[in-house]
Motif scaffolding. Structure first.
Motif, PDB file in Angstrom:
ATOM      1  N   THR A   1       9.644   5.451  -3.094  1.00  0.00           N
ATOM      2  CA  THR A   1       9.022   4.871  -4.291  1.00  0.00           C
ATOM      3  C   THR A   1       8.640   5.964  -5.289  1.00  0.00           C
ATOM      4  O   THR A   1       8.872   5.824  -6.501  1.00  0.00           O
ATOM      5  CB  THR A   1       7.773   4.057  -3.921  1.00  0.00           C
ATOM      6  N   GLU A   2       8.071   7.037  -4.790  1.00  0.00           N
ATOM      7  CA  GLU A   2       7.716   8.152  -5.683  1.00  0.00           C
ATOM      8  C   GLU A   2       8.935   8.646  -6.453  1.00  0.00           C
ATOM      9  O   GLU A   2       8.885   8.843  -7.680  1.00  0.00           O
ATOM     10  CB  GLU A   2       7.116   9.303  -4.878  1.00  0.00           C
TER      11      GLU A   2
ATOM     12  N   GLU B   1       6.920   5.105   0.922  1.00  0.00           N
ATOM     13  CA  GLU B   1       6.091   5.857  -0.028  1.00  0.00           C
ATOM     14  C   GLU B   1       6.909   6.924  -0.750  1.00  0.00           C
ATOM     15  O   GLU B   1       6.877   7.040  -1.987  1.00  0.00           O
ATOM     16  CB  GLU B   1       4.932   6.520   0.724  1.00  0.00           C
ATOM     17  N   ARG B   2       7.679   7.707   0.017  1.00  0.00           N
ATOM     18  CA  ARG B   2       8.449   8.809  -0.560  1.00  0.00           C
ATOM     19  C   ARG B   2       9.531   8.300  -1.500  1.00  0.00           C
ATOM     20  O   ARG B   2       9.733   8.840  -2.597  1.00  0.00           O
ATOM     21  CB  ARG B   2       9.062   9.640   0.568  1.00  0.00           C
TER      22      ARG B   2
ATOM     23  N   GLN C   1       6.058   6.082   5.562  1.00  0.00           N
ATOM     24  CA  GLN C   1       6.344   7.338   4.876  1.00  0.00           C
ATOM     25  C   GLN C   1       7.619   7.251   4.045  1.00  0.00           C
ATOM     26  O   GLN C   1       7.683   7.756   2.919  1.00  0.00           O
ATOM     27  CB  GLN C   1       6.475   8.482   5.893  1.00  0.00           C
TER      28      GLN C   1
ATOM     29  N   ASP D   1       2.230   1.661  -3.450  1.00  0.00           N
ATOM     30  CA  ASP D   1       1.144   2.121  -4.328  1.00  0.00           C
ATOM     31  C   ASP D   1       0.934   3.625  -4.195  1.00  0.00           C
ATOM     32  O   ASP D   1       0.774   4.331  -5.206  1.00  0.00           O
ATOM     33  CB  ASP D   1      -0.131   1.359  -3.974  1.00  0.00           C
ATOM     34  N   ARG D   2       0.951   4.122  -2.969  1.00  0.00           N
ATOM     35  CA  ARG D   2       0.765   5.570  -2.769  1.00  0.00           C
ATOM     36  C   ARG D   2       1.885   6.356  -3.442  1.00  0.00           C
ATOM     37  O   ARG D   2       1.651   7.407  -4.052  1.00  0.00           O
ATOM     38  CB  ARG D   2       0.712   5.892  -1.276  1.00  0.00           C
ATOM     39  N   GLY D   3       3.099   5.841  -3.342  1.00  0.00           N
ATOM     40  CA  GLY D   3       4.230   6.521  -3.977  1.00  0.00           C
ATOM     41  C   GLY D   3       4.106   6.554  -5.489  1.00  0.00           C
ATOM     42  O   GLY D   3       4.382   7.577  -6.132  1.00  0.00           O
TER      43      GLY D   3
ATOM     44  N   LYS E   1       1.463   9.098  -6.563  1.00  0.00           N
ATOM     45  CA  LYS E   1       1.916  10.481  -6.454  1.00  0.00           C
ATOM     46  C   LYS E   1       2.742  10.879  -7.678  1.00  0.00           C
ATOM     47  O   LYS E   1       2.680  12.022  -8.140  1.00  0.00           O
ATOM     48  CB  LYS E   1       2.750  10.671  -5.181  1.00  0.00           C
TER      49      LYS E   1
ATOM     50  N   GLU F   1       0.825  -1.216   0.000  1.00  0.00           N
ATOM     51  CA  GLU F   1       0.000   0.000   0.000  1.00  0.00           C
ATOM     52  C   GLU F   1       0.853   1.257   0.000  1.00  0.00           C
ATOM     53  O   GLU F   1       0.532   2.253  -0.675  1.00  0.00           O
ATOM     54  CB  GLU F   1      -0.937  -0.017   1.202  1.00  0.00           C
ATOM     55  N   ALA F   2       1.970   1.238   0.735  1.00  0.00           N
ATOM     56  CA  ALA F   2       2.876   2.394   0.746  1.00  0.00           C
ATOM     57  C   ALA F   2       3.514   2.603  -0.629  1.00  0.00           C
ATOM     58  O   ALA F   2       3.623   3.735  -1.118  1.00  0.00           O
ATOM     59  CB  ALA F   2       3.953   2.202   1.809  1.00  0.00           C
TER      60      ALA F   2
END
Length: 387
Positions: A366-367, A363-364, A360, A24-26, A29, A21-22
């Motif tokens: 990965t983005e 996520e960051r 966090q 995916d969020r990255g 974004k 899920e983390a």
């Protein structure tokens, strides 16, 4: 564009699903319109039960069993979505996490609880089993498991021996007359990457017992006891476990399955890939992102990132690996379609901080990785990505 997200857990901080899920969020974004498929993965160790149950829409059943030190613990087994296959994770009944560090002692820890889980599942009507045997706290050759299923392990006075690897040298005969008859009418798929023999310098006691609290003196005693165990098992079954590949898995329980059960062993990650349908999810994918807490030379031995990359590589799909930390020896991964291995740590911090802020950080990072990977792609007038 389609990206398959297939990480393992980041132990101590993120479950495999939380990691997915983390990631995916990255991705969203960086490129909001990306199609993503979240497919948490495990490699046959802890988390395998949860992964297989979730992937197949299955369920779990809780039951009290005997913990490694003989106390009671609430454990569970999984039921796959077909309602026919039972998944047992050895760590939930006989695992390291059930024993305080200061009490770790493979001379006394037992696999009895794992046997109780199997017996409960047999009582509930299951005949098809998947056993994930990573993370054990034991070195008893699977003796405790066999005792829970009706086998009597007798000393020279025909008294049953106690629990633990330190008792195996007392065994002078094995009485299989009470062994649960349902075993021979069932199938057991053992998820394990370990090819170590039962005894010797590459055996269960020398290689794995120190991780379970054994001193050098204890290792010698355990190996000698395991030799006696192997001799007695051979007398009864005709199976020579001493140098048999895989017999040393999980403190020797691999050998017990080979000698007494209708079983076959398979690399843990391959079992999970098969039952989660990874290959089907990879159809028409442009990229795969996987990862776990620590990526190093051990990853190539069959850990999740390696297995996922190998699967993706057969379809010429590149793989990006995210990691809590990156160690040495990762170069071999690049031979299997991995394009980069990336640590999520972005500044000096303690381990506790890294674990606390893992969602966090993942996520960051990965983005940023996605932005870098697709830097040479262009957007059309509607804002869509042109590959």
């Amino acid at each position: 564009m389609k990206i398959v997200i297939a990480p393992d857990s980041f132990k101590g901080s993120l479950s495999a699903m939380e990691a997915a899920e983390a990631i995916d969020r990255g991705i969203k974004k960086a490129i909001p319109e990306t199609e993503t498929v979240l497919l948490p993965i495990a490699d046959g160790g802890e988390g395998t039960l949860e992964t297989l149950v979730a992937a197949t829409g299955g369920s779990k059943k809780k039951t009290a069993v005997t913990a490694p030190l003989g106390n009671s613990v609430l454990s569970e087994y999984g039921i796959l979505g077909d309602n026919k296959t039972c998944v047992i994770e050895m760590a939930s009944a006989s695992g390291l996490g059930l024993v305080p560090n200061e009490e770790l002692n493979p001379l006394v820890t037992t696999t009895f609880g794992t046997g109780e889980l199997i017996k409960q599942a047999l009582d509930d009507g299951f005949t098809s089993f998947i056993l994930a045997i990573g993370g054990s706290a034991t070195n008893d050759g699977g003796a405790g498991m066999l005792q829970a299923l009706g086998i009597r392990l007798l000393d020279e006075k025909e008294n049953e021996v106690g629990f633990g690897g330190g008792e195996l040298n007392k065994i002078t005969s094995i009485d299989v007359s009470g062994f649960d008859e349902r075993i021979k009418h069932s199938t057991f798929l053992i998820a394990s990457d370990v090819q170590n023999p039962l005894i010797g310098l590459e055996g269960a006691s020398h290689v794995f017992a120190p991780q379970k609290g054994a001193t050098k003196e204890m290792v010698k005693r355990l190996d000698n006891s395991m030799m006696n165990w192997a001799d007695e098992v051979e007398k009864v079954t005709g199976v020579h476990l001493h140098d048999k590949p895989g017999a040393g898995a999980a403190g020797g329980i691999g050998g017990a399955f080979q000698a007494f059960f209708p079983s076959k062993m398979k690399r843990g990650i391959d079992v999970v890939i098969e039952f989660t349908g990874l290959y089907e999810s990879l159809s028409k994918a442009n990229l795969v992102i996987t990862g776990e807490g620590q990526v190093d030379f051990q990853t190539a031995s069959g850990k999740t990132p390696m297995g996922v990359a190998q699967a993706a590589n057969t379809l010429n799909i590149p793989t990006i690996v995210m990691a809590g930390s990156v160690g040495t020896g990762i170069e071999v991964l690049y031979q299997f379609g991995v394009v980069s291995v990336n640590s999520i740590i972005n500044q000096p911090m303690s381990l506790n901080e890294a674990m606390e802020y893992a969602p966090q950080l993942l996520e960051r990072s990965t983005e940023q990785v996605i932005r870098s990977y697709f830097h040479n792609r262009v957007y059309n007038k509607q804002g869509g990505l042109v590959l």
